[in-house]
Design an enzyme around this catalytic site. Structure first.
Site: not given
Ligand code: NAP
Length: 458
Positions: A131-132, A156, A207-208, A229-230, A361
């Site tokens: 979402w960021n 998303h 994501g994470s 990309e985490l 983080e």
């Molecule tokens: P997240 O919880 O991993 O969520 C990211 C996406 O993955 C969401 O669409 C989420 O859906 C989905 N998701 C998570 N677990 C899943 C699973 N087991 N099965 C299917 N879909 C799944 O990440 P966040 O905490 O929202 O985002 C922030 C993280 O992203 C931070 O660590 C940040 O550093 C990282 N990030 C990295 C980059 C890069 O380019 N390296 C850029 C931006 C952000 P739901 O919303 O429905 O849970």
């Protein structure tokens, strides 16, 4: 319903969205696959070039509309959201213009015969995005793959559904054929089902670590290529000869842009030398004091609320954990009395290696500052992290910068500046920050079939 727009400034539910059904998923995969086959048979690069330029044109024409959708979904400042829309337009134009060159066949050295490889689409891709940066994250995958001829299906984040829907409508309005890009509001179970489907030929997740590990495991089990990309815990090295005037202009953006919710935000500031350390802590405190939290739609606001009540709780919990384990609060960590998800900009110092926050983080407006005695110690501390996404080196000596940058275990180093992202710069990390690159010619090649055609000698 899991997919909701809850405005982070008020915590009001603005809109709820129905989940898509298994039949919707099937229809999206069928449409994407049929389009892949059509593009494979007929080409269509010129048409796609026009359509992607049209995407850019519409983004620029309706910048306020798209920016407001993002602000309402996840609370980012309207001014920053407009910048994100402009960047998305630039990425669309870049890949529209560069695809023909990037797709050119490559000759190989004629040792054992005549050989070359052609670059081709692989099929429908599945992307899971956070979402960021609700539009930018999609664009990084959509734009290059649209040009290659890989249709994309998106899941998303559940907190930014309106952005996901707006992106789909944008692509449609630009005249891209049905199946080019489809947003689906899916459960995790449906995501697994999609990844296992033979029509899906690659998976990209931003994501994470938790989300990445889970999606990569599913992709691996189904022999699908993945790109991750985490998160990051980027180090910002301030060497003895750093230009403090330049630093002053850099800190706010480096840590507080997007309320600190950026994977490449500078999260750990490492200062060489006692005197510079003291000067720098004061500088960060003074800079953080200038942050004006408030209505994200207003131009004078400089600090947005965090994306959700849960995100606020998490960051406050992390600050508490740091303090309970010996960190000192040089500024901040006071409650902001407002129904929105505001966290006061906070400066932490004296974080020891055994503090649980040391290798964590913090996804919010929190700066951790460390003091070291030498350049070598600064490099060692920067590398003492399970992450390796970005980082910054501040020094007035270009040769020293190059030497230090090369020693840091990371995917990107920014010199005398905060983090940046432009269409032509590869974006990505190593270690627990993931693998693969997005943007630039490297990102373009992430899901390309490098197809060898070889005629042996004699
Ligand atoms: P997240 O919880 O991993 O969520 C990211 C996406 O993955 C969401 O669409 C989420 O859906 C989905 N998701 C998570 N677990 C899943 C699973 N087991 N099965 C299917 N879909 C799944 O990440 P966040 O905490 O929202 O985002 C922030 C993280 O992203 C931070 O660590 C940040 O550093 C990282 N990030 C990295 C980059 C890069 O380019 N390296 C850029 C931006 C952000 P739901 O919303 O429905 O849970």
């Amino acid at each position: 319903m899991a997919y909701k727009t809850i405005y982070p400034y008020t915590n009001e539910v603005l809109k709820e969205f129905d989940n898509h059904t298994d039949a919707d998923l099937e229809a999206a995969l069928a449409a994407g696959h049929a389009l892949y086959k059509k593009w494979r048979a007929e080409g269509g690069l010129e048409e796609r070039k026009g359509q992607l330029h049209k995407v850019a044109e519409l983004l620029r024409r309706d910048v306020d509309k798209y920016a407001e959708v993002m602000t309402k979904d996840m609370g980012k400042l309207f001014t920053e959201a407009k910048g994100e829309v402009e960047l998305c337009a630039a990425i669309a134009d870049y890949f529209a213009d560069k695809a023909e060159e990037f797709l050119k066949p490559r000759e190989l050295e004629a040792v054992h015969g005549e050989g070359y490889y052609i670059k081709q689409a692989v099929g429908v891709l599945f992307m899971v995005e956070p979402w960021n940066f609700p539009f930018y994250q999609i664009m990084r995958v959509f734009a290059p793959n649209f040009m290659i001829g890989n249709p994309t299906v998106l899941k998303h984040a559940s907190i930014c559904p309106a952005s996901a829907q707006a992106f789909e409508e944008l692509v449609k309005e630009a005249g891209a054929p049905a199946g080019s890009f489809k947003n689906l509001f899916l459960t995790y179970g449906q995501v697994s089902k999609a990844i296992a489907d033979p029509r899906i030929q690659g998976v990209a997740l931003t994501g994470s670590e938790r989300g990445g590990a889970s999606i990569a495991a599913e992709a691996g089990a189904n022999l699908k290529k993945s790109a991750l990309e985490l998160g990051g815990n980027d180090a910002f090295l301030i060497l003895e000869d750093a230009d403090f005037e330049l630093l002053k202009d850099t800190i706010f953006f480096a840590r507080l842009y997007n309320a600190g919710q950026v994977c490449t935000s500078s999260k750990r500031f490492i200062v060489v030398g006692e005197e510079n350390y003291r000067k720098f802590v004061d500088m960060v405190v003074e800079t953080f004091k200038t942050a004006k939290w408030g209505d994200p739609m207003k131009a004078e606001t400089t600090l947005a609320p965090l994306s959700s009540a849960a995100a606020k709780e998490e960051v406050l919990g992390q600050i508490k954990l740091a303090v309970d384990n010996g960190a000192r609060v040089a500024y901040g960590n006071q409650e902001i009395d407002h129904p929105g998800n505001f966290v006061m900009p906070t400066v932490l110092t004296d974080i020891s290696k055994d503090n649980p926050i040391y290798n964590t983080e913090i996804f919010g407006p929190v700066a951790s500052i460390y003091k070291v005695d030498t350049e070598e110690e600064a490099i060692a501390l920067a590398n003492d992290s399970s992450y390796g996404l970005g980082g910054t080196v501040f020094s007035s000596d270009p040769e020293r910068v190059a030497r230090v940058a090369a020693q840091i275990e990371t995917g990107m180093t920014f010199v005398n500046s905060g983090w940046a992202s432009h269409p032509e710069l590869p974006f990505g990390g190593i270690k627990n920050s993931g693998y693969g690159r997005e943007l630039s010619h490297l990102g373009f090649d992430a899901f390309v079939n490098e197809h060898l055609v070889f005629t042996p000698k004699g």
